[in-house]
Write a protein that holds these residues in place. Structure first.
Motif, PDB file in Angstrom:
ATOM      1  N   UNK A  90       0.828  -1.206   0.000  1.00  0.00           N
ATOM      2  CA  UNK A  90       0.000   0.000   0.000  1.00  0.00           C
ATOM      3  C   UNK A  90       0.865   1.260   0.000  1.00  0.00           C
ATOM      4  N   UNK A  91       1.948   1.241   0.749  1.00  0.00           N
ATOM      5  CA  UNK A  91       2.816   2.417   0.827  1.00  0.00           C
ATOM      6  C   UNK A  91       3.520   2.653  -0.505  1.00  0.00           C
ATOM      7  N   UNK A  92       4.027   1.598  -1.110  1.00  0.00           N
ATOM      8  CA  UNK A  92       4.729   1.736  -2.388  1.00  0.00           C
ATOM      9  C   UNK A  92       3.778   2.188  -3.500  1.00  0.00           C
ATOM     10  N   UNK A  93       2.493   1.832  -3.355  1.00  0.00           N
ATOM     11  CA  UNK A  93       1.504   2.241  -4.361  1.00  0.00           C
ATOM     12  C   UNK A  93       0.956   3.641  -4.095  1.00  0.00           C
ATOM     13  N   UNK A  94       1.391   4.270  -3.029  1.00  0.00           N
ATOM     14  CA  UNK A  94       0.910   5.607  -2.695  1.00  0.00           C
ATOM     15  C   UNK A  94      -0.503   5.620  -2.149  1.00  0.00           C
ATOM     16  N   UNK A  95      -0.947   4.483  -1.609  1.00  0.00           N
ATOM     17  CA  UNK A  95      -2.326   4.373  -1.115  1.00  0.00           C
ATOM     18  C   UNK A  95      -2.447   4.681   0.380  1.00  0.00           C
ATOM     19  N   UNK A  96      -1.318   4.826   1.054  1.00  0.00           N
ATOM     20  CA  UNK A  96      -1.360   5.045   2.493  1.00  0.00           C
ATOM     21  C   UNK A  96      -0.246   6.017   2.875  1.00  0.00           C
ATOM     22  N   UNK A  97      -0.552   6.944   3.779  1.00  0.00           N
ATOM     23  CA  UNK A  97       0.436   7.885   4.290  1.00  0.00           C
ATOM     24  C   UNK A  97       1.020   7.329   5.588  1.00  0.00           C
ATOM     25  N   UNK A  98       2.274   7.654   5.834  1.00  0.00           N
ATOM     26  CA  UNK A  98       2.961   7.186   7.026  1.00  0.00           C
ATOM     27  C   UNK A  98       3.544   8.358   7.795  1.00  0.00           C
ATOM     28  N   UNK A  99       3.248   8.423   9.092  1.00  0.00           N
ATOM     29  CA  UNK A  99       3.969   9.306  10.001  1.00  0.00           C
ATOM     30  C   UNK A  99       4.760   8.417  10.938  1.00  0.00           C
ATOM     31  N   UNK A 100       6.069   8.480  10.823  1.00  0.00           N
ATOM     32  CA  UNK A 100       6.942   7.634  11.620  1.00  0.00           C
ATOM     33  C   UNK A 100       7.271   8.343  12.931  1.00  0.00           C
ATOM     34  N   UNK A 101       6.997   7.671  14.038  1.00  0.00           N
ATOM     35  CA  UNK A 101       7.200   8.260  15.367  1.00  0.00           C
ATOM     36  C   UNK A 101       8.022   7.288  16.203  1.00  0.00           C
ATOM     37  N   UNK A 102       9.150   7.727  16.772  1.00  0.00           N
ATOM     38  CA  UNK A 102       9.903   6.841  17.667  1.00  0.00           C
ATOM     39  C   UNK A 102       8.994   6.287  18.762  1.00  0.00           C
ATOM     40  N   UNK A 103       9.258   5.062  19.176  1.00  0.00           N
ATOM     41  CA  UNK A 103       8.330   4.374  20.061  1.00  0.00           C
ATOM     42  C   UNK A 103       8.094   5.118  21.382  1.00  0.00           C
ATOM     43  N   UNK A 104       9.152   5.637  21.980  1.00  0.00           N
ATOM     44  CA  UNK A 104       8.989   6.399  23.209  1.00  0.00           C
ATOM     45  C   UNK A 104       8.155   7.643  23.002  1.00  0.00           C
ATOM     46  N   UNK A 105       8.385   8.328  21.881  1.00  0.00           N
ATOM     47  CA  UNK A 105       7.588   9.514  21.565  1.00  0.00           C
ATOM     48  C   UNK A 105       6.131   9.148  21.310  1.00  0.00           C
ATOM     49  N   UNK A 106       5.903   7.992  20.686  1.00  0.00           N
ATOM     50  CA  UNK A 106       4.535   7.554  20.430  1.00  0.00           C
ATOM     51  C   UNK A 106       3.783   7.392  21.750  1.00  0.00           C
ATOM     52  N   UNK A 107       4.399   6.701  22.687  1.00  0.00           N
ATOM     53  CA  UNK A 107       3.768   6.508  23.995  1.00  0.00           C
ATOM     54  C   UNK A 107       3.595   7.836  24.722  1.00  0.00           C
ATOM     55  N   UNK A 108       4.616   8.696  24.652  1.00  0.00           N
ATOM     56  CA  UNK A 108       4.548   9.979  25.355  1.00  0.00           C
ATOM     57  C   UNK A 108       3.474  10.886  24.771  1.00  0.00           C
ATOM     58  N   UNK A 109       3.312  10.868  23.450  1.00  0.00           N
ATOM     59  CA  UNK A 109       2.307  11.723  22.814  1.00  0.00           C
ATOM     60  C   UNK A 109       0.885  11.233  23.104  1.00  0.00           C
ATOM     61  N   UNK A 110       0.712   9.911  23.163  1.00  0.00           N
ATOM     62  CA  UNK A 110      -0.596   9.367  23.547  1.00  0.00           C
ATOM     63  C   UNK A 110      -0.881   9.707  25.006  1.00  0.00           C
ATOM     64  N   UNK A 111       0.126   9.549  25.851  1.00  0.00           N
ATOM     65  CA  UNK A 111      -0.031   9.878  27.268  1.00  0.00           C
ATOM     66  C   UNK A 111      -0.352  11.363  27.441  1.00  0.00           C
ATOM     67  N   UNK A 112       0.283  12.226  26.657  1.00  0.00           N
ATOM     68  CA  UNK A 112       0.014  13.658  26.741  1.00  0.00           C
ATOM     69  C   UNK A 112      -1.444  13.963  26.435  1.00  0.00           C
TER      70      UNK A 112
END
Length: 229
Positions: A90-112
């Motif tokens: 899906x990504x190679x076909x341009x069908x999906x967008x990706x926001x890459x977030x380091x795992x610690x930041x992912x948890x911290x942003x959800x917690x925020x």
């Protein structure tokens, strides 16, 4: 009388709308609410933004949601592995967008988001491409990047047991992002192995209090596996 139990996975996800932001618990397949995801696929919502640690494994769960072209954008920390073929395609076909977030930041942003914070400063990502275009600040001699909370319309999570008030206990590493996502979503929908009577859960073992949960559906392991058959 407070009773947050729902009769079926289909009923639990019925109002997830096109374009919704949906957090999905799980670290790989550990704690992945597969039955709720299957119900979401059958329900038909499209153009979803998904927040998850991974981008799907094999042909089931989140990977199947991507395969059915229901995901427009994914925010995750680990999108690629040996069996992430549906995300890759899906990504190679341009069908999906990706926001890459380091795992610690992912948890911290959800917690925020769950804690009502407006933003956080984190050192992770400073000086890398992940910090491009973002505000940075030096605090006590250390450099930080400004990151914003991750909110969601819905969270789909899995717990071991719950009661009709929505109090939850988890099983070992299946806990992972579940508690944080329940706090950060407007509507937390929980798949549990068993709904138990009020008072049966040890209060000291309750990780997610019912105030953060809106719906609980009992799906014992055998029933959940049958729903995917």
């Amino acid at each position: 009388m407070i009773d947050k139990t729902v009769a079926s996975a289909d009923a639990a996800v019925a109002d997830i709308h096109d374009g919704a932001t949906v957090m999905i618990g799980g670290f790989g397949t550990a704690g992945m609410p597969d039955a709720l995801i299957d119900a979401l696929i059958a329900q038909g919502a499209r153009e979803l933004t998904i927040i998850n640690n991974n981008a799907g494994n094999g042909d089931s769960g989140l990977a199947a949601l991507i395969q059915h072209k229901r995901v427009r954008r994914i925010i995750c920390s680990f999108p690629r592995q040996a069996d992430s073929q549906h995300f890759d395609a899906a990504y190679r076909a341009g069908e999906i967008e990706l926001e890459l977030v380091p795992q610690g930041n992912l948890a911290a942003r959800i917690h925020a988001a769950g804690s009502g914070l407006g933003a956080i400063f984190t050192p992770t990502g400073y000086g890398t491409e992940l910090a491009e275009g973002k505000e940075t600040r030096e605090i006590d001699g250390r450099h930080y990047v400004l990151e914003y909370p991750l909110h969601a319309d819905f969270a789909l999570i899995k717990a071991h047991q719950g009661d009709r008030w929505g109090n939850l206990v988890y099983r070992k590493t299946a806990r992972n992002f579940g508690p944080l996502m329940a706090m950060a979503a407007r509507c937390a929908i929980v798949q549990v192995d068993a709904v138990v009577a009020l008072g049966e859960l040890d209060p000291e073992a309750v990780v997610t209090p019912g105030i953060f949960v809106q719906r609980v559906v009992e799906l014992p392991a055998s029933a959940a596996e049958g729903a995917r058959a």
